[in-house]
Design a protein around this motif. Structure first.
Motif, PDB file in Angstrom:
ATOM      1  N   ALA A  23      35.112  27.138  51.813  1.00  0.00           N
ATOM      2  CA  ALA A  23      36.346  27.389  51.081  1.00  0.00           C
ATOM      3  C   ALA A  23      36.113  28.217  49.827  1.00  0.00           C
ATOM      4  N   LYS A  24      34.913  28.150  49.263  1.00  0.00           N
ATOM      5  CA  LYS A  24      34.629  28.925  48.062  1.00  0.00           C
ATOM      6  C   LYS A  24      34.416  30.405  48.384  1.00  0.00           C
ATOM      7  N   ASP A  25      34.221  30.695  49.657  1.00  0.00           N
ATOM      8  CA  ASP A  25      34.092  32.085  50.085  1.00  0.00           C
ATOM      9  C   ASP A  25      35.492  32.664  50.190  1.00  0.00           C
ATOM     10  N   ARG A  26      35.808  33.592  49.318  1.00  0.00           N
ATOM     11  CA  ARG A  26      37.180  34.078  49.238  1.00  0.00           C
ATOM     12  C   ARG A  26      37.583  34.908  50.449  1.00  0.00           C
ATOM     13  N   GLY A  27      36.629  35.180  51.334  1.00  0.00           N
ATOM     14  CA  GLY A  27      36.972  35.900  52.552  1.00  0.00           C
ATOM     15  C   GLY A  27      37.618  35.039  53.613  1.00  0.00           C
ATOM     16  N   VAL A  28      37.678  33.723  53.395  1.00  0.00           N
ATOM     17  CA  VAL A  28      38.243  32.833  54.411  1.00  0.00           C
ATOM     18  C   VAL A  28      39.435  32.036  53.894  1.00  0.00           C
ATOM     19  N   LEU A  29      39.910  32.345  52.711  1.00  0.00           N
ATOM     20  CA  LEU A  29      41.088  31.650  52.218  1.00  0.00           C
ATOM     21  C   LEU A  29      42.277  31.911  53.148  1.00  0.00           C
ATOM     22  N   PRO A  68      44.955  38.730  52.621  1.00  0.00           N
ATOM     23  CA  PRO A  68      45.044  38.936  51.168  1.00  0.00           C
ATOM     24  C   PRO A  68      46.303  39.708  50.770  1.00  0.00           C
ATOM     25  N   THR A  69      46.705  39.558  49.511  1.00  0.00           N
ATOM     26  CA  THR A  69      47.938  40.177  49.012  1.00  0.00           C
ATOM     27  C   THR A  69      47.684  41.181  47.889  1.00  0.00           C
ATOM     28  N   CYS A  70      46.437  41.487  47.607  1.00  0.00           N
ATOM     29  CA  CYS A  70      46.123  42.412  46.520  1.00  0.00           C
ATOM     30  C   CYS A  70      45.210  43.524  47.038  1.00  0.00           C
ATOM     31  N   TRP A  71      45.450  44.737  46.573  1.00  0.00           N
ATOM     32  CA  TRP A  71      44.728  45.933  47.039  1.00  0.00           C
ATOM     33  C   TRP A  71      44.173  46.688  45.852  1.00  0.00           C
ATOM     34  N   ASP A  72      43.026  47.353  46.065  1.00  0.00           N
ATOM     35  CA  ASP A  72      42.438  48.099  44.942  1.00  0.00           C
ATOM     36  C   ASP A  72      43.201  49.384  44.626  1.00  0.00           C
ATOM     37  N   GLY A  73      44.152  49.749  45.473  1.00  0.00           N
ATOM     38  CA  GLY A  73      44.992  50.907  45.220  1.00  0.00           C
ATOM     39  C   GLY A  73      44.351  52.241  45.535  1.00  0.00           C
ATOM     40  N   LYS A  74      43.134  52.210  46.057  1.00  0.00           N
ATOM     41  CA  LYS A  74      42.402  53.451  46.316  1.00  0.00           C
ATOM     42  C   LYS A  74      41.925  53.559  47.758  1.00  0.00           C
ATOM     43  N   SER A  78      36.514  44.234  51.404  1.00  0.00           N
ATOM     44  CA  SER A  78      36.310  44.382  49.963  1.00  0.00           C
ATOM     45  C   SER A  78      37.423  45.150  49.255  1.00  0.00           C
ATOM     46  N   HIS A  79      38.184  45.958  49.966  1.00  0.00           N
ATOM     47  CA  HIS A  79      39.264  46.724  49.330  1.00  0.00           C
ATOM     48  C   HIS A  79      40.515  45.887  49.096  1.00  0.00           C
ATOM     49  N   VAL A  80      40.524  44.656  49.611  1.00  0.00           N
ATOM     50  CA  VAL A  80      41.642  43.739  49.388  1.00  0.00           C
ATOM     51  C   VAL A  80      41.114  42.434  48.794  1.00  0.00           C
ATOM     52  N   ALA A  81      42.008  41.653  48.221  1.00  0.00           N
ATOM     53  CA  ALA A  81      41.589  40.395  47.586  1.00  0.00           C
ATOM     54  C   ALA A  81      42.765  39.442  47.536  1.00  0.00           C
ATOM     55  N   SER A  91      40.620  44.013  39.454  1.00  0.00           N
ATOM     56  CA  SER A  91      39.930  44.906  40.383  1.00  0.00           C
ATOM     57  C   SER A  91      40.806  45.328  41.554  1.00  0.00           C
ATOM     58  N   HIS A  92      41.847  44.549  41.813  1.00  0.00           N
ATOM     59  CA  HIS A  92      42.758  44.809  42.937  1.00  0.00           C
ATOM     60  C   HIS A  92      44.189  44.605  42.434  1.00  0.00           C
ATOM     61  N   PRO A  93      44.694  45.540  41.636  1.00  0.00           N
ATOM     62  CA  PRO A  93      45.942  45.304  40.907  1.00  0.00           C
ATOM     63  C   PRO A  93      47.233  45.540  41.688  1.00  0.00           C
ATOM     64  N   VAL A  94      47.143  46.149  42.889  1.00  0.00           N
ATOM     65  CA  VAL A  94      48.353  46.536  43.608  1.00  0.00           C
ATOM     66  C   VAL A  94      48.785  45.425  44.566  1.00  0.00           C
ATOM     67  N   ARG A  95      50.013  44.942  44.386  1.00  0.00           N
ATOM     68  CA  ARG A  95      50.532  43.885  45.243  1.00  0.00           C
ATOM     69  C   ARG A  95      51.007  44.485  46.567  1.00  0.00           C
ATOM     70  N   ILE A  96      50.486  43.937  47.660  1.00  0.00           N
ATOM     71  CA  ILE A  96      50.870  44.366  49.008  1.00  0.00           C
ATOM     72  C   ILE A  96      51.563  43.205  49.723  1.00  0.00           C
ATOM     73  N   PRO A  97      52.310  43.493  50.779  1.00  0.00           N
ATOM     74  CA  PRO A  97      52.941  42.390  51.514  1.00  0.00           C
ATOM     75  C   PRO A  97      51.876  41.437  52.054  1.00  0.00           C
ATOM     76  N   GLN A  98      52.213  40.156  52.070  1.00  0.00           N
ATOM     77  CA  GLN A  98      51.285  39.211  52.684  1.00  0.00           C
ATOM     78  C   GLN A  98      51.518  39.206  54.192  1.00  0.00           C
ATOM     79  N   LEU A  99      50.521  39.683  54.937  1.00  0.00           N
ATOM     80  CA  LEU A  99      50.552  39.620  56.384  1.00  0.00           C
ATOM     81  C   LEU A  99      50.126  38.219  56.802  1.00  0.00           C
ATOM     82  N   PHE A 100      50.933  37.586  57.605  1.00  0.00           N
ATOM     83  CA  PHE A 100      50.666  36.230  58.071  1.00  0.00           C
ATOM     84  C   PHE A 100      50.845  36.208  59.579  1.00  0.00           C
ATOM     85  N   MET A 101      49.859  35.682  60.293  1.00  0.00           N
ATOM     86  CA  MET A 101      49.881  35.639  61.750  1.00  0.00           C
ATOM     87  C   MET A 101      49.800  34.198  62.234  1.00  0.00           C
ATOM     88  N   GLU A 102      50.653  33.855  63.196  1.00  0.00           N
ATOM     89  CA  GLU A 102      50.607  32.546  63.835  1.00  0.00           C
ATOM     90  C   GLU A 102      50.354  32.732  65.332  1.00  0.00           C
TER      91      GLU A 102
END
Length: 342
Positions: free
Chosen positions: A153-159, A200-206, A215-218, A234-245
């Motif tokens: 859970a501490k690995d932010r790649g699996v939140l 993730p819902t945040c993008w580095d914008g680049k 790594s380009h999202v967070a 580091s990832h200031p741009v808010r992007i839509p949250q993609l959610f899959m079920e």
């Protein structure tokens, strides 16, 4: 209380009214195959089996410069302007005698007639006022760690990865409201298992991608994004949250006499993962023009007048012919690709 469509739709309506605007639609099964243009580009067959939905331009290699909306002649999604591709690993049942069978999928609540596949959501920020920047052509990302076998859970790649066991105690609410587990449910689920995947819902914008496709999202600093926290600097741009079920129809496998003799839960992903912690998903953006931005600006939900739609039958008709001769049906002695279970 028996879980049923009426109950599910009533609760869904509650969450729509109580929470942020989100667009919800079906993407039916396009293909089940060992192909993975992000994890194993150009390799056929790829190491493990995936279920794929979306536009029929999907291929074993997908150039970031491709315009998927131009290359696709159809999409398995409800909104015809979405020719993106979404894919996840496939779930198998492992019986007591060691043989295995692919777990089928079933339609989600309110999506009658759907042929497998997934339910896709694009969620606006939970504060109800922050604008989002839609993904751009060439954008792609992966969430999850296929090799994970413990709760990292501490690995932010699996939140944002979890499972919901549908049982006779009712629908139970939205993901993250108390009944989800990060591992496969360890009991029988009389109404099936839902896999929940929040991106993730945040993008580095680049960068439209990164070498690890992550790594380009967070995620926001306070969690997986469904709490509305601020994006990191580091990832200031808010992007839509993609959610899959994905609704896995495990009902035919609820006889515990057929489960492993040691009583352990019997489901595995095609990566060889018997824990569920290795759940993961891939996304390649393929919306036509500014369709996604228009939909997010309009606050679209289960309907979206600004987008073009097709019937479930039309979406089901969009299927891609397999490139491989492998069969994934019936009882088999091993996972596709002979992936060891560990």
């Amino acid at each position: 209380m028996q879980w049923n469509v009426v109950t599910a739709l009533a609760l869904l309506a509650h969450y729509v009214s109580a929470g942020p605007a989100f667009m919800r639609f079906a993407c039916n099964q396009l293909l089940v195959e060992r192909s993975d243009p992000l994890g194993s580009p150009g390799i056929s067959p790829s190491p493990h089996l995936h279920q794929i939905v979306g536009g029929n331009a999907f291929d074993i290699s997908m150039d970031p410069k491709w315009d998927l909306s131009a290359k696709s002649t159809c999409t398995s999604c409800t909104f015809t302007e979405d020719t993106s591709n979404y894919w996840t690993a496939v779930m198998y049942f492992r019986s007591r005698n060691g043989t295995m069978k692919r777990v089928p999928q079933m339609a989600n609540a309110g999506l009658n007639g759907q042929n497998g596949g997934m339910t896709i959501y694009y969620i606006a920020p939970y504060d109800g006022k922050t604008n989002v920047t839609a993904f751009r052509p060439g954008f792609r990302m992966i969430v999850g760690k296929p090799g994970a076998r413990s709760d990292v859970a501490k690995d932010r790649g699996v939140l944002g990865l979890s499972f919901r066991c549908f049982d006779n105690d009712g629908y139970g609410g939205a993901p993250g409201t108390g009944k989800d587990t990060r591992h496969f449910p360890k009991k029988t689920c009389s109404q099936g298992i839902r896999a929940n995947i929040y991106f993730p819902t945040c993008w580095d914008g680049k960068n439209l991608d990164s070498p690890d496709h992550q790594s380009h999202v967070a995620y926001p600093a306070d969690g997986n994004g469904n709490r509305g926290g601020a994006c990191p600097a580091s990832h200031p741009v808010r992007i839509p949250q993609l959610f899959m079920e994905t609704m896995w129809d495990t009902r035919q496998f609820n006889n515990k006499a057929e489960w492993p003799a040691d009583g352990s839960q019997p489901f595995v992903f095609t990566t060889g993962d018997p824990t569920g912690y290795g759940q993961h998903a891939d996304y390649v953006f393929g919306w036509k023009g500014d369709a996604l931005q228009r939909a997010m600006n309009a606050g679209c939900g289960v309907s979206c007048p600004t987008l073009k739609t097709q019937s479930m039958a039309q979406a089901n008709a969009c299927q891609q012919k397999k490139r491989l001769t492998e069969s994934y049906e019936g009882w088999v002695p091993a996972l596709p690709g002979n992936n060891p279970i560990r």
